[in-house]
Every structure is written in C-alpha cells, then in structure tokens.
Design an enzyme around this catalytic site. Structure first.
Site, PDB file in Angstrom:
ATOM      1  N   CYS A 151      38.999  27.331  81.507  1.00  0.00           N
ATOM      2  CA  CYS A 151      38.094  27.327  80.354  1.00  0.00           C
ATOM      3  C   CYS A 151      37.396  25.979  80.405  1.00  0.00           C
ATOM      4  O   CYS A 151      38.065  24.939  80.544  1.00  0.00           O
ATOM      5  CB  CYS A 151      38.879  27.480  79.049  1.00  0.00           C
ATOM      6  SG  CYS A 151      37.865  27.200  77.576  1.00  0.00           S
ATOM      7  N   CYS A 206      30.888  28.935  81.369  1.00  0.00           N
ATOM      8  CA  CYS A 206      31.885  29.542  80.487  1.00  0.00           C
ATOM      9  C   CYS A 206      32.609  30.621  81.279  1.00  0.00           C
ATOM     10  O   CYS A 206      31.981  31.595  81.726  1.00  0.00           O
ATOM     11  CB  CYS A 206      31.178  30.142  79.273  1.00  0.00           C
ATOM     12  SG  CYS A 206      32.270  31.043  78.161  1.00  0.00           S
TER      13      CYS A 206
END
Ligand code: DGL
Length: 267
Positions: A191, A73
C-alpha cells in the site's frame, strides 16, 4: 514528452511514489491527484470503486494533460488498470505489491504482505504470488488502520503507536523466532501509504526485517513508457483533490505540490 507525470492515489499514499520519481528524475514535471472524498479505497465495493477510479482519473487527465498516468495505489491498480487503459489514450503505469523483488531477497522463504483488505484478497495479488513466490509462505496482513495513520501524519499528527501496533501484531507474530512456521524476514509494503510510516515500522519491528516497496520499479517503468521526462513550468506541482483538503496543504508542500484545486467529478 510534453506533459507532466500525473500521480494518482486515493489519498496521500502516492506521495511516497512521487518521492521515488523525484529521486530518479529530479527535473520532471509532476502533478498529483487524489480522491480524498472516497478515501479509504481498501474497504470499498469493487464495481462502484472501479467506476469511481475511472471517473476521477479521467477528470484529472483532462485537468492536467499529462504524458503518463501513474496509478500510485495498489488497491486501485489491482482492480482497475484494464478499465483505465481502455479509457485513456496515454500510457498508464500501475502499482502492484512488490512480491517478485521480495521473493528474490527472502532467505527464510517467508514473506509478509502488508496491504489493504482489498489488495491482500485480490485475484491479481494471488497471481503475483503464484508467478513469483510459489515456494514462499505468504502471511497476508490487512492493515487498513495504517492508511488512517499515514493520512493523519501528513496532516501534522504523530501516528498513534497503540493503533499501529494493533494493526501490525499478526506481522510481528509471524516474524517471531518461535512462530509456528519459519519466521518471515521480508515485508512487502503493498500500500503506497505505508512507506510514509517506515520510520515507525522499522522502529516497532521486534527483529530486523527487509522492507520492500514498489517505488523504484515504478520509476523505472515510467522511463520505459515515455520518451524523456521534461520540466514543464506551467503544470509542475499542480494538485487536485475531490474534497477540500486544507489540512494537507503543508504536507503536500513538503513534497513539492501546490495548494489543491477541487476536481469536478460528475459521477
Ligand atoms: N494507497 C492505497 C494503496 O496503495 C490504499 C489506500 C486506501 O485504502 O485508500 O493501496
């Protein structure tokens, strides 16, 4: 190495990293943990989010006893890697926007950074740009709406093209031959949710673009920090969430993960 690789994300984005890891190490045992109760991370306040990431990762490490934690992440890694390394005794591999490989291939020296609102604004991201792409124009596009579309996709719902196009409009504008600057030719998927939408991204792009994510770099880094990746029957495929996720069971299974178990979080 005895324990599995533990992959952590706020939601299903880490599955794109799991896929890269499996391509490089098909026999490695893997567990998956996601903080779906706090999703999306990209719109959370920094201090509370840091504490939360540490609490969830510590609980997941306790539950599956991994040899390495992969923070799959960007939003979490650009904020909390130091805190995690201070708390955990195992190696922690982070995921940060692939600015360096993008700068290596961009011909026009104009790069798009597609990430969460948090990641595009973080000092960590600025340092990457200053170090590796100081001669490039960087168009930063905060596209948190795409996180929602990727989550829906894993739950079996086709992404909403209208919402995707609205989120992507600034990127397409900067890629247009008549944009104010030289057009961008390379896009960093900053992302981990976004590679899950790549078939749509490539189809919707008005011109052909290079799409760069961090999956391969993470896989290489994992091999550097652990000495050999083994298959551990007992742990392989275990999955942990912080809220019930029955809608994701089929999607997780496609990536080799079992029906999720709830992770006990005290904070
Ligand atoms: N997958 C996460 C990332 O790479 C972000 C998703 C979220 O906002 O929770 O940044």
């Amino acid at each position: 190495m005895k324990g599995p690789v533990l992959i952590f994300d706020s939601g299903v984005g880490g599955l794109s990293v799991a896929q890269s890891l499996r391509q490089h190490y098909p026999d490695a045992a893997m567990c998956y943990a996601c903080d779906n109760a706090w999703l999306p991370y990209g719109l959370r306040e920094d201090t509370a989010l840091t504490n939360r990431i540490v609490a969830v990762c510590c609980a997941a490490v306790e539950a599956c006893q991994p040899s390495v934690l992969v923070v799959a992440c960007n939003t979490a890694s650009t904020l909390a890697l130091e805190n995690l390394r201070a708390r955990l005794a195992i190696p922690v591999v982070g995921t940060v926007p692939a600015i360096k490989p993008a700068a290596a291939i961009s011909q026009t020296r104009h790069i798009g950074l597609l990430a969460t609102k948090a990641t595009v604004g973080r000092p960590y991201t600025q340092r990457l740009i200053d170090s590796f792409a100081s001669d490039c124009i960087i168009t930063r596009v905060a596209a948190d709406a795409l996180v929602v579309e990727a989550e829906a996709y894993l739950a079996g719902i086709t992404p909403n093209i209208g919402r995707m196009q609205a989120a992507l409009a600034p990127l397409w504008q900067a890629a247009a031959p008549l944009s104010a600057n030289v057009p961008l030719d390379t896009v960093v998927l900053g992302c981990t949710h976004f590679p899950l939408l790549k078939p749509w991204l490539t189809q919707l792009a008005p011109v052909p673009l290079h799409w760069v994510d961090s999956g391969d770099a993470i896989a290489r880094r994992v091999a550097q920090v652990v000495d050999g990746l083994n298959h551990s029957e007992q742990q392989d495929g275990r999955c942990f969430t912080t809220a019930p996720a029955t809608n994701l069971t089929a999607g997780l299974a496609r990536y080799g993960f079992q029906t999720p178990q709830l992770l006990p979080i005290t904070s």
